[in-house]
Design a protein around this motif. Structure first.
Motif, short mmCIF file in Angstrom:
data_model
loop_
_atom_site.label_atom_id
_atom_site.label_comp_id
_atom_site.label_asym_id
_atom_site.label_seq_id
_atom_site.Cartn_x
_atom_site.Cartn_y
_atom_site.Cartn_z
N VAL A 83 0.85 -1.18 0.00
CA VAL A 83 0.00 0.00 0.00
C VAL A 83 0.89 1.24 0.00
O VAL A 83 1.66 1.46 0.94
N LEU A 84 0.79 2.03 -1.06
CA LEU A 84 1.56 3.26 -1.18
C LEU A 84 0.74 4.44 -0.67
O LEU A 84 -0.47 4.34 -0.47
N ALA A 85 1.43 5.56 -0.49
CA ALA A 85 0.71 6.79 -0.14
C ALA A 85 -0.20 7.18 -1.30
O ALA A 85 0.12 6.92 -2.47
N ARG A 86 -1.32 7.79 -0.98
CA ARG A 86 -2.23 8.23 -2.04
C ARG A 86 -1.57 9.34 -2.85
O ARG A 86 -1.12 10.34 -2.29
N PRO A 90 -1.04 12.51 -0.07
CA PRO A 90 0.03 11.71 0.54
C PRO A 90 -0.10 11.56 2.05
O PRO A 90 0.38 10.57 2.61
N ASP A 91 -0.75 12.51 2.71
CA ASP A 91 -0.87 12.43 4.17
C ASP A 91 -1.99 11.52 4.64
O ASP A 91 -2.15 11.30 5.85
N LEU A 114 7.70 11.23 8.22
CA LEU A 114 8.55 10.73 7.16
C LEU A 114 8.04 11.20 5.80
O LEU A 114 6.83 11.42 5.63
N PRO A 115 8.93 11.38 4.82
CA PRO A 115 8.46 11.67 3.45
C PRO A 115 7.53 10.55 2.99
O PRO A 115 7.94 9.38 2.94
N ARG A 116 6.31 10.89 2.67
CA ARG A 116 5.30 9.86 2.46
C ARG A 116 5.60 8.99 1.24
O ARG A 116 5.17 7.83 1.19
#
Length: 257
Positions: A83-86, A90-91, A114-116
């Motif tokens: 599952v990646l950041a949207r 991203p948050d 962290l950098p998403r």
């Protein structure tokens, strides 16, 4: 598995299994079908769906892995996802950030800081019943135990769970993801230590289809610390995942529309 086979795990894996990145609609449907069979029909973790596809809101910004039999590629074995950041938000929290919001120890790591684009979550690991039907495994979608590694005199190797984990790490590296989060059985870190993989618990236990603990691993660290006898299977897995990218002519994942 003989002692000789243990030192040629890459060929052993290739003999029995093949793994691929499920980039196409057809392959993703196969993944969703395995998940429905395991999570909905067998374990009743999720409601049965009329279309026999187990999906959720995270799938549209996830990468999926599919494991099948090498002897009969039409025979599906298992799956998992990253599952990646949207992309558009991203948050937006990863699944474990909801489940473990009360137990996460943010003095160890705080995902929100962290950098998403460098973080992701491993989830929805599922193996079909005929490939995991052992004593004590009837109520779990995927298991790993000391017995999977055999003994000094009769060594074995748990190709299926390790193949799925290595595949998702290969996907993470292709996408520039370094920190992988997951909800795991409490003893998973001990089992993975046998392979040189370091998994760090980052919070207290939660009830989520059994007792689970939030954990993390670093993709680069995992690759660098793999024991010498695991590296051949890692190379095979990377080769098979890379083939999926090459077939599409693209270096990185583009979310399905």
């Amino acid at each position: 598995m003989s002692l000789l086979d243990r030192f040629s795990l890459g060929e052993g894996f290739r003999k029995y299994f093949q793994v691929e990145a499920a980039f196409s609609d057809t392959l993703r449907d196969a993944v969703y079908g395995i998940r429905h069979e395991v999570y909905c029909e067998e374990l009743a973790f999720e409601p049965v769906r009329p279309d026999r596809r187990e999906t959720d809101e995270y799938d549209r910004h996830s990468l999926h892995c599919l494991l099948r039999s090498s002897n009969d590629p039409s025979t599906l074995v298992g799956c998992n996802r990253l599952v990646l950041a949207r992309p558009e938000d991203p948050d937006f929290p990863l699944p474990f950030e909801h489940t473990c919001r009360a137990t996460l120890d943010r003095s160890i790591i705080d995902p929100a800081r962290l950098p998403r684009h460098t973080i992701a979550e491993v989830s929805r690991l599922a193996v079909r019943a005929q490939y995991r039907r052992r004593k004590g495994e009837t109520k779990t979608a995927l298991a790993l135990s000391d017995d999977d590694f055999g003994t000094k005199d009769q060594p074995r190797f748990p190709y299926i769970p390790i193949g799925l984990y290595l595949a998702v790490i290969a996907l993470a590296k292709r996408e520039g993801v370094e920190t992988l989060f997951m909800l795991t059985e409490p003893r998973l870190a001990d089992h993975f230590a046998k392979l040189g993989v370091r998994i760090t618990q980052i919070g207290g236990p939660v009830e989520h289809r059994g007792i689970r603990v939030p954990s993390m691993m670093n993709a680069t660290d995992v690759i660098n610390r793999l024991r010498f006898f695991v590296k051949p299977i890692w190379r095979v897995v990377v080769e098979e995942i890379d083939a999926g990218y090459a077939a599409l002519g693209r270096p990185a994942f583009l979310p399905p529309r």
